[in-house]
Write an enzyme that holds these catalytic residues in place. Structure first.
Site, mmCIF file in Angstrom:
data_model
loop_
_atom_site.group_PDB
_atom_site.id
_atom_site.type_symbol
_atom_site.label_atom_id
_atom_site.label_comp_id
_atom_site.label_asym_id
_atom_site.label_seq_id
_atom_site.Cartn_x
_atom_site.Cartn_y
_atom_site.Cartn_z
ATOM 1 C CE1 TYR A 135 -6.619 -11.918 2.478
ATOM 2 C CE2 TYR A 135 -5.875 -9.781 3.241
ATOM 3 C CZ TYR A 135 -5.754 -10.854 2.381
ATOM 4 O OH TYR A 135 -4.770 -10.858 1.428
ATOM 5 C CE1 TYR B 114 -0.551 -3.896 2.811
ATOM 6 C CE2 TYR B 114 -1.284 -1.755 3.596
ATOM 7 C CZ TYR B 114 -0.410 -2.525 2.859
ATOM 8 O OH TYR B 114 0.607 -1.927 2.159
#
Length: 717
Positions: free
Chosen positions: A467, A463
């Site tokens: 990022y 997840y």
């Protein structure tokens, strides 16, 4: 009719060169502003050939004058107080519109932008850098601070020197004033040092510069010694240069955000000038690293500085791998504990944003900087953390701060907690995330997002992996598209890094768990084994890169700071301002006290210019080993406690090469100190991943008569 040859007059080379320069200047500086032949202009310039250019106008106004003279007075009201870098931006746009669409459209552009909402936004930003009560210092340097945003590095250095000279003179004047000195006494609140600090403080407040130890001063905790240290900083031009550069960079980028230079349709995340400056700084840093080396203060051996930086977390690839290792370790611990993962996104209220994602300015923007928005998130998260602590909801994980297209940060948080606490945590976070302007349009959809991690769709690390890569080096994101800008994610990573560097925003933060600083220090020891039963398992876990095991041996992911099993040990150093600063020296186990201390900084290095005669420039395997693992010892780090077997191996090796195996020699080598064999040779012990090596080298002789390095080595395991 006779044919008569015609020849051009001879032109000397010097005159020919001058003529070519004049022609080039014409076509580059004037010719490019000539109107397109297909367009019709209002014939106003024909009546103004004799009109003289006004004196003392800026370079950008000169460019506009050369295009059109008639509307100079109209344009002056917009460009007179505009910083040069913004004036150039709008001047180029004006000229382009003038040449393509005509005079009317160009003037309308100025009226609608600089004369409309942009002017109001610029005034809002300017107000943040002005003070209500000016000081003598701000009056003396009013012109310099008015154009601080455009000053070069050299001019900043000169300004810092001028300010220091002014403050030194001001302090000397105070000390020469008998009434000023006689009214002071030895009482802390009215001492001479405190009075000097207050007088200088009044000067700095006038230019919005916070002096050192200001918080102590506000809380009435400022001592006379700290007053002296603060005055030493305030009268140092290097301190001023850093302060002024930071303020200039902030102000420059703040203006760029105000006029819309930082957005999806212009330059996302950071302005073009900011990204260019960041690239240039990276290039200068690389050139500096190539010229410098670190030198062993005891042996004189040099290692290239760029190599050491490349092997540290300053290398984006190593930094990314370390973050992913830590994140994966946390996920493994969560699986062992039966914890549930959640992915949270926090977004600031609309008033913190400069422009809309689809284009156009946000009307209620308050002129906030990204740093101020980051401070807002820190405040919200501190309240959330306190609330969860009161409800006994324990968690651990990571958070990532990254920018929106307009430079406004938002947070992504990945945390693990007990499944029964998920719902309560959601409501607690929702309350504080929506506390400020929670009733504004779209707040319930955009301000707070809470997703339970579904292990069937992917791991928790997956997840947040994108990022992390996006905010460091864009690794493996060549085919990914940035949802903020629509561009390639790998290209966006450079702009994001420039944004974080400019606004000094911490991109990654670990929530809970054991400190990474101890992990890094232990990994410096590589494959060492120690007899301490607390430090050894922690060291072994760090050595093999197992973050889950390391965290477990340190007390678990929910361990409190006071209960950490292995901590950093520091030594006190004094800087140029006589301040005591702490330097990492090693690690120790608090439960065993100082007796468990292990020195991880075995060598005292100093930064020196690279010397090719001393540098490691050979393919010799022992030199390469020395380049990989520093081998010499230093400075009374006598608390390293390895196994008795290692001492015995050193003793046996001394017998093999015919040297005395007494305790003195064994201890010298064991503590990584050298044994002098003769005037030109020393015996030292080198550690590597493959074992120990006794090395006889010729490195310790004088530099003027340094021969080629010849190494004799024997191994034992």
């Amino acid at each position: 009719m006779t044919n008569q040859s015609f020849s051009l007059p001879f032109i000397p080379a010097k005159n020919k060169h001058s003529l070519l320069l004049a022609m080039r200047d014409y076509y580059e500086n004037i010719g490019q502003y000539l109107p397109n032949k297909k367009l019709e202009r209002t014939p106003i310039a024909q009546f103004n050939y004799g009109k003289k250019m006004p004196q003392s106008i800026s370079y950008n106004e000169i460019k506009l004058w050369q295009v059109d003279q008639e509307d100079h007075s109209f344009r002056a009201q917009f460009f007179s107080d505009l910083p040069d870098f913004l004036a150039g931006y709008f001047a180029d746009k004006y000229i382009n519109i003038f040449q393509v669409e005509g005079r009317k459209e160009a003037n309308s552009f100025l009226r609608q932008t600089l004369g409309g909402n942009i002017q109001a936004r610029l005034s809002q930003v300017k107000a943040r850098y002005q003070v209500g009560t000016p000081s003598a210092l701000s009056i003396n340097f009013a012109d310099e601070f008015a154009r601080l945003v455009t000053l070069s590095t050299k001019k900043l250095e000169k300004l810092s020197i001028d300010i220091v000279n002014y403050l030194n003179k001001h302090i000397q004047t105070c000390l020469a004033d008998q009434s000023f000195c006689f009214t002071a006494n030895h009482i802390e609140n009215n001492s001479l040092e405190k009075k000097l600090y207050r007088t200088v403080l009044k000067e700095l407040i006038g230019i919005n510069i916070i002096p050192p130890y200001f918080n102590d001063f506000k809380n009435n905790k400022l001592t006379n010694d700290n007053c002296i240290k603060a005055l030493a900083k305030i009268t140092n031009h290097e301190w001023w240069q850093r302060k002024l550069k930071t303020r200039r960079d902030f102000e420059h980028e703040h203006f760029a955000i105000a006029v819309g230079q930082v957005q999806k349709k212009a330059s996302p995340y950071a302005s073009r000038s900011c990204q260019m400056e960041w690239q240039e700084q990276k290039h200068r840093n690389q050139k500096y690293l190539e010229k410098m080396a670190i030198e062993n203060q005891e042996t004189g051996e040099q290692l290239p500085l760029e190599l050491q930086v490349y092997k540290s977390v300053a290398n984006p690839a190593i930094r990314r791998v370390e973050l992913m290792t830590r994140m994966r370790g946390f996920e493994d611990l969560a699986d062992q504990l039966g914890y549930q993962g959640a992915f949270i996104t926090l977004t600031a209220p609309a008033k913190y944003h400069s422009t809309h994602a689809k284009g156009g300015f946000v009307e209620n923007w308050q002129g906030n900087t990204p740093r101020e928005t980051q401070a807002y998130f820190c405040k919200v998260w501190s309240r959330i953390r306190a609330k969860l602590n009161r409800e006994n909801i324990q968690f651990f994980g990571f958070r990532v701060a990254e920018p929106h297209h307009d430079g406004t940060p938002h947070w992504h948080i990945l945390i693990f907690m007990r499944p029964e606490d998920i719902q309560k945590a959601f409501y607690s976070m929702w309350i504080y995330a929506m506390d400020e302007d929670g009733d504004e349009k779209g707040a319930d959809i955009n301000r707070f997002e809470f997703k339970d991690i579904d292990k069937q769709k992917g791991s928790a690390t997956g997840y947040i992996a994108k990022y992390i890569a996006k905010n460091i080096d864009g690794y493996a994101l060549e085919n990914e598209i940035d949802t903020q800008t629509g561009e390639n994610l790998k290209l966006s990573s450079k702009a994001i890094t420039a944004w974080a560097s400019r606004w000094k925003i911490r991109q990654f933060q670990q929530l809970g768990g054991a400190p990474v600083s101890v992990w890094r220090e232990l990994r410096r020891l590589k494959n060492k084994k120690v007899t301490n039963d607390i430090i050894d398992p922690v060291l072994a876990s760090a050595d093999i890169g197992d973050w889950a095991a390391y965290t477990t041996h340190q007390g678990g992911p929910l361990v409190k700071r006071k209960d950490i099993k292995v901590r950093l040990a520091y030594e006190d150093k004094v800087n140029q301002y006589e301040e005591i600063i702490k330097k990492i020296k090693g690690v120790y186990a608090p439960i065993h006290g100082f007796a468990s201390f292990i020195c991880t900084r075995l060598i005292k290095w100093k930064l020196v210019p690279k010397n090719s005669s001393n540098g490691v420039k050979t393919n010799d395997r022992f030199l390469l080993r020395a380049e990989r693992t520093p081998w010499s010892s230093v400075n009374n780090c006598t608390h390293i406690n390895y196994s008795k077997q290692q001492r015995q191996e050193i003793k046996q090796q001394l017998k093999i090469i015919g040297l005395p195996d007494n305790d003195l020699n064994v201890n010298q080598l064991y503590l990584r100190r050298s044994i002098r064999l003769n005037a030109h040779q020393h015996l030292i012990l080198s550690d590597s991943l493959t074992g120990f090596h006794l090395i006889v080298n010729n490195h310790y002789i004088e530099a003027k008569k340094r021969p080629s390095k010849n190494y004799i080595s024997t191994k034992f395991y």
